[in-house]
Design a protein around this motif. Structure first.
Motif, PDB file in Angstrom:
ATOM      1  N   LEU A  19     -57.138 -24.668  61.802  1.00  0.00           N
ATOM      2  CA  LEU A  19     -57.371 -23.533  62.697  1.00  0.00           C
ATOM      3  C   LEU A  19     -58.139 -23.882  63.972  1.00  0.00           C
ATOM      4  N   SER A  20     -58.643 -25.101  64.102  1.00  0.00           N
ATOM      5  CA  SER A  20     -59.551 -25.379  65.213  1.00  0.00           C
ATOM      6  C   SER A  20     -58.872 -26.038  66.401  1.00  0.00           C
ATOM      7  N   GLY A  21     -58.043 -27.046  66.138  1.00  0.00           N
ATOM      8  CA  GLY A  21     -57.526 -27.876  67.219  1.00  0.00           C
ATOM      9  C   GLY A  21     -58.499 -28.944  67.658  1.00  0.00           C
ATOM     10  N   GLY A  22     -59.732 -28.890  67.152  1.00  0.00           N
ATOM     11  CA  GLY A  22     -60.745 -29.864  67.529  1.00  0.00           C
ATOM     12  C   GLY A  22     -60.505 -31.212  66.875  1.00  0.00           C
ATOM     13  N   GLY A  23     -60.574 -32.265  67.662  1.00  0.00           N
ATOM     14  CA  GLY A  23     -60.328 -33.601  67.148  1.00  0.00           C
ATOM     15  C   GLY A  23     -61.540 -34.256  66.525  1.00  0.00           C
TER      16      GLY A  23
ATOM     17  N   LEU B 142     -50.851 -35.014  71.912  1.00  0.00           N
ATOM     18  CA  LEU B 142     -51.844 -34.459  70.993  1.00  0.00           C
ATOM     19  C   LEU B 142     -52.405 -35.595  70.157  1.00  0.00           C
ATOM     20  N   GLY B 143     -53.645 -35.437  69.684  1.00  0.00           N
ATOM     21  CA  GLY B 143     -54.216 -36.442  68.803  1.00  0.00           C
ATOM     22  C   GLY B 143     -54.669 -37.707  69.497  1.00  0.00           C
ATOM     23  N   ASP B 144     -55.029 -37.617  70.765  1.00  0.00           N
ATOM     24  CA  ASP B 144     -55.510 -38.795  71.480  1.00  0.00           C
ATOM     25  C   ASP B 144     -57.013 -38.975  71.261  1.00  0.00           C
ATOM     26  N   LYS B 145     -57.568 -40.044  71.797  1.00  0.00           N
ATOM     27  CA  LYS B 145     -59.002 -40.295  71.767  1.00  0.00           C
ATOM     28  C   LYS B 145     -59.474 -40.673  73.165  1.00  0.00           C
ATOM     29  N   ASN B 146     -60.635 -40.161  73.526  1.00  0.00           N
ATOM     30  CA  ASN B 146     -61.248 -40.532  74.806  1.00  0.00           C
ATOM     31  C   ASN B 146     -62.739 -40.197  74.698  1.00  0.00           C
TER      32      ASN B 146
ATOM     33  N   SER C 237     -55.903 -31.539  72.068  1.00  0.00           N
ATOM     34  CA  SER C 237     -56.114 -30.983  70.735  1.00  0.00           C
ATOM     35  C   SER C 237     -55.624 -31.952  69.659  1.00  0.00           C
ATOM     36  N   ALA C 238     -56.060 -31.687  68.438  1.00  0.00           N
ATOM     37  CA  ALA C 238     -55.568 -32.455  67.304  1.00  0.00           C
ATOM     38  C   ALA C 238     -54.066 -32.215  67.141  1.00  0.00           C
TER      39      ALA C 238
ATOM     40  N   ASP D 261     -56.881 -28.704  74.367  1.00  0.00           N
ATOM     41  CA  ASP D 261     -58.054 -29.471  74.766  1.00  0.00           C
ATOM     42  C   ASP D 261     -59.063 -29.504  73.624  1.00  0.00           C
ATOM     43  N   SER D 262     -59.843 -30.554  73.608  1.00  0.00           N
ATOM     44  CA  SER D 262     -60.927 -30.712  72.638  1.00  0.00           C
ATOM     45  C   SER D 262     -62.026 -31.515  73.329  1.00  0.00           C
TER      46      SER D 262
END
Length: 801
Positions: free
Chosen positions: A118-122, A254-258, A289-290, A346-347
């Motif tokens: 439910l969050s989308g937060g990575g 989606l699902g990137d890292k930075n 987002s995740a 976005d996250s």
């Protein structure tokens, strides 16, 4: 500092010392036969493990002994009567653990997912140990597994997925840690220790490149400022990686890292007896987002979906792949890494903290410690939950949180070394605010108002008050204020050199104030009026009793009973009225455990095992099946299982490790909701979420030493998990079948050990497995899921100086 078992942090035992002759082949065979015959007994009784790193040829047949702080004092892991897994810096590197959630692959009965539903937060962590945890990221939901960094508790699961930077050791404590660690450690604790400044000038530079355009850069400098008085250490890291999932309509990933991470530490030897450690850290994350994808759309019989498709979707100009202007199952891509979503993506995370730790050795038998810390975070994230271009189910969250904690410890040895004791005080204060939006079936309210009269049952027609109930374009404001006090003590009395008893207790009092305001944007009506507040407080006594018996120099057996506690709270996701903001009660667990820690074959084989039984009561179950969103106390579950961890060093160049966890978890009573319409979607036959029955892992590491001083290390790791449900209702689409992950690496170290080059691969078989998901079938007819990353390859270079 006082330690009954005084050992350096990575002290290595020498199984074959220079002044002791090698045993004959007959003696070695006899020893092996005797210990092998006894091995089944050891396996049947006990708990836990140490994972060795590369050991030089000079340290033949030596298994690295790790010193842990599971009882808030330094002790050999083999001597501590706690189910704890410990990983040194080298062990983490050899397993390619660059982010802490990966460590769950190597620990029995642990589930650590890095994309909260439910969050989308990575960076929102979901951690379960032995079936106990929390599946919600929300500001008003407390985690069930505590995370500690250098003795400081992190109050939120947001930001809980952390990059590994300059970590000396990571410990996973299984089972309730309600006496010494306390707050929200009902399931267990992650205890992370950073590398401290040392007397030597030096450091390292690190670069890693890999698939998905991965770029990881680290730099560490250890800088003595004043010899023997003031030391410093600076650590910096930057991690970037493209996303592994794609939004096919706009091309975004989606699902990137930075992320960028920094830490500065100062160690001041104020006097011969007083050390002062100061630390400051900062993490900045800016990602999409995740990964998320659509799993199901039920095309009829669901009120929000039916009305939306009839009255709203045709006027948007959006046409589904099947040519129909509606939210329907043709939006399902059947590819776990592709989605038609176009909504929030976005996250972002900014997390920081400062701490001061004072260690005072008052005498040879008395130590005092003070840990003072302030932390803050800002986290914003969003998701397109319908995974279509429609605005049917989208959420955004913007959170701010700050916390202050103070802990005092007094540790001593008394009565001629008969008594080891610790007493402490703990204070924690947290404030947090959330501004969020739930955009659910946006446009329904206006469409109903435009109808000539009631058309869909009671809904429809201008000015019809019933229409307001379907206005779910909602702005949300939440505010929390938590204050927690605790006094605790743990004492071990040594009746003989072999037999001791442990008695511990903690008294906790916690209060919460919750403020909320929710407004429907279409109609302007309030679900919860401005200034609405709720408050309550709870207290609990959490004791621990244990008996420990040293069978020999190589084996120790223990039994324990302990209690864990997590305070209550308030439901923060109403969609009808403030009456839904009900108070739920604390949850508790009583745990019975028996364990054996043993070493065999002159410390070439370590076998640790544990068996446990837990009564888990008033379980705080989070139901997120929009519009049914609430927490209620399920009455009881029974958790029982066994854990085994084995390390072997059959050859000086070969290290082998194996772990297994079996967990039988079942509800014994279901309980009921706390308000109107709150019905728990479970029965006594429902499986507990995030609780695989079987977890296995194994690794082998072979070192080749060249005559020049260089070395080559080959390593492979396998981990297996049986099927697991990712939601409490056991939706079949959110069940992950059993799967196995395979990792491997080749590491070359140059003569002088100043360069380390590693080739690595993770998830080499490219397993597709679900790590979280949500199903809102009652009214929205939609299910969504987040899959973990697939196969990765890479190479890293480290320069030590």
């Amino acid at each position: 500092m006082i330690h009954r078992h005084s050992t350096p942090m990575l002290y290595v035992k020498k199984a074959l010392s220079a002044d002791k002759p090698l045993p004959s082949e007959t003696q070695r065979h006899s020893d092996f036969t005797f210990r092998t015959a006894a091995l089944p007994l050891a396996i049947s009784l006990s708990v836990m493990s140490v994972f060795p790193g590369v050991v030089s040829a000079e340290e033949r047949f030596a298994i690295e002994e790790v010193v842990v702080t599971a009882r808030k004092r330094e002790e050999s892991l083999q001597d501590v009567p706690v189910a704890v897994s410990a990983f040194s810096e080298q062990a983490l590197e050899m397993r390619n653990v660059t982010s802490i959630e990966k460590v769950s692959q190597f620990v029995p009965n642990v589930q650590f997912d890095g994309a909260a539903a439910l969050s989308g937060g990575g960076s929102n962590a979901t951690i379960y140990i032995r079936g106990i945890g929390q599946n919600d990221f929300a500001l008003f939901s407390d985690p069930g597994v505590g995370t500690y960094v250098d003795g400081v508790y992190l109050g939120r699961s947001m930001g809980g997925v952390m990059d590994v930077l300059d970590v000396a050791q990571l410990e996973v404590l299984r089972g309730p840690q309600g006496t010494l660690f306390g707050k929200n450690t009902i399931g267990g604790a992650l205890n992370i220790t950073s590398k401290a400044p040392s007397e030597e000038l030096g450091g390292e530079a690190f670069l890693s490149l890999g698939t998905f355009d991965r770029q990881e850069i680290k730099g560490i400098v250890n800088l003595p400022l004043i010899d023997d008085v003031l030391l410093s250490r600076i650590s910096l890291a930057s991690v970037k990686r493209d996303g592994y999932a794609e939004r096919v309509l706009d091309g975004e990933d989606l699902g990137d890292k930075n992320s960028t991470v920094g830490r500065v530490q100062l160690l001041w030897h104020a006097t011969e007896d007083v050390d002062v450690s100061l630390a400051a850290d900062y993490t900045r994350g800016r990602t999409h987002s995740a990964a998320n994808t659509l799993l199901r759309v039920n095309n009829s019989g669901f009120p929000f979906l039916d009305i939306y498709n009839a009255e709203v979707a045709p006027g948007t100009g959006i046409v589904a792949p099947n040519g129909v202007a509606s939210v329907n199952d043709s939006w399902i891509t059947n590819d776990p890494y592709k989605t038609y979503g176009t909504g929030p993506n976005d996250s972002e995370l900014d997390s920081w903290g400062v701490s001061a730790t004072v260690d005072w050795s008052i005498s040879d038998n008395l130590d005092a410690k003070s840990i003072t810390a302030y932390r803050g975070l800002e986290a914003s994230f969003g998701r397109d939950g319908d995974n279509t271009p429609f605005v049917f189910r989208e959420t955004t969250n913007d959170n701010e949180q700050s916390q202050f904690s103070q802990e005092f410890q007094l540790t001593g040895i008394s009565f001629n070394d008969k008594l080891d004791w610790l007493v402490g005080l703990y204070y924690f204060n947290e404030e947090g605010e959330e501004n969020a939006a739930a955009q659910l079936a946006v446009g329904i309210y206006d469409a109903l108002e435009a109808l000539p009269g009631p058309t869909y049952g009671p809904f429809g027609g201008a000015g019809n008050p019933a229409n307001t109930g379907l206005d779910l374009d909602v702005s949300i404001f939440n505010k929390i204020d938590t204050e927690s006090y605790a006094i605790f003590s743990q004492n071990s009395w040594h009746f003989t050199d072999r037999f001791s008893a442990t008695v511990g207790a903690r008294y906790t009092r916690e209060s919460k104030e919750f403020e909320k305001q929710d407004q429907r944007l279409g109609s302007g009506a309030y679900i919860v009026s401005p200034g609405s507040t709720w408050e309550s407080d709870w207290s609990e006594f959490t004791p621990k009793l244990g008996l420990e018996y040293t069978l020999s120099e190589e084996a120790m057996m223990y039994v324990s009973w302990s209690k864990g506690f997590k305070s209550g709270g308030f439901n923060g996701r109403p969609l009808v009225s403030a009456a839904e903001v009900t108070e739920y009660e604390p949850e508790t667990v009583e745990s019975f455990e028996v364990g054996l820690k043993s070493s065999w074959l002159d410390n070439r084989l370590i076998v640790n095992t544990a068996a446990f039984y837990m009564d888990y009561e008033d379980i705080q179950l989070t139901v997120n099946q929009t519009p049914a969103n609430f927490v209620a106390n399920a009455a009881m579950a029974e958790l029982k299982g066994v854990e085994l961890e084995v390390i072997a060093k059959p050859l000086s160049a070969l290290d082998i490790n194996f772990s297994a966890g079996y967990l039988d978890a079942s509800y014994k009573d279901v309980g009921s909701g706390l308000g109107v319409g709150q019905v728990l979607p479970i029965t006594e036959k429902t499986d507990l979420a995030k609780t695989p029955r079987l977890t296995l892992s194994g690794g082998a590491q072979y070192a080749i030493d060249f005559g020049s001083g260089a070395s080559l290390v080959l390593r492979t790791d396998l981990s297996y998990r049986s099927e697991v449900y990712h939601d409490i209702a056991n939706d079949p689409l959110l069940k992950q079948d059993a799967f196995t992950l395979v990792d491997a690496s080749v590491t070359y170290t140059t003569p002088g050990e100043d360069w380390v080059i590693r080739l690595f691969g993770t998830n080499l078989t490219d397993e597709e497995y679900l790590q979280s998901g949500n199903a809102s079938s009652a009214a929205f007819g939609i299910a969504e899921g987040s899959y973990a990353i697939g196969r990765e390859w890479g190479m890293s270079v480290k320069r030590l100086f």
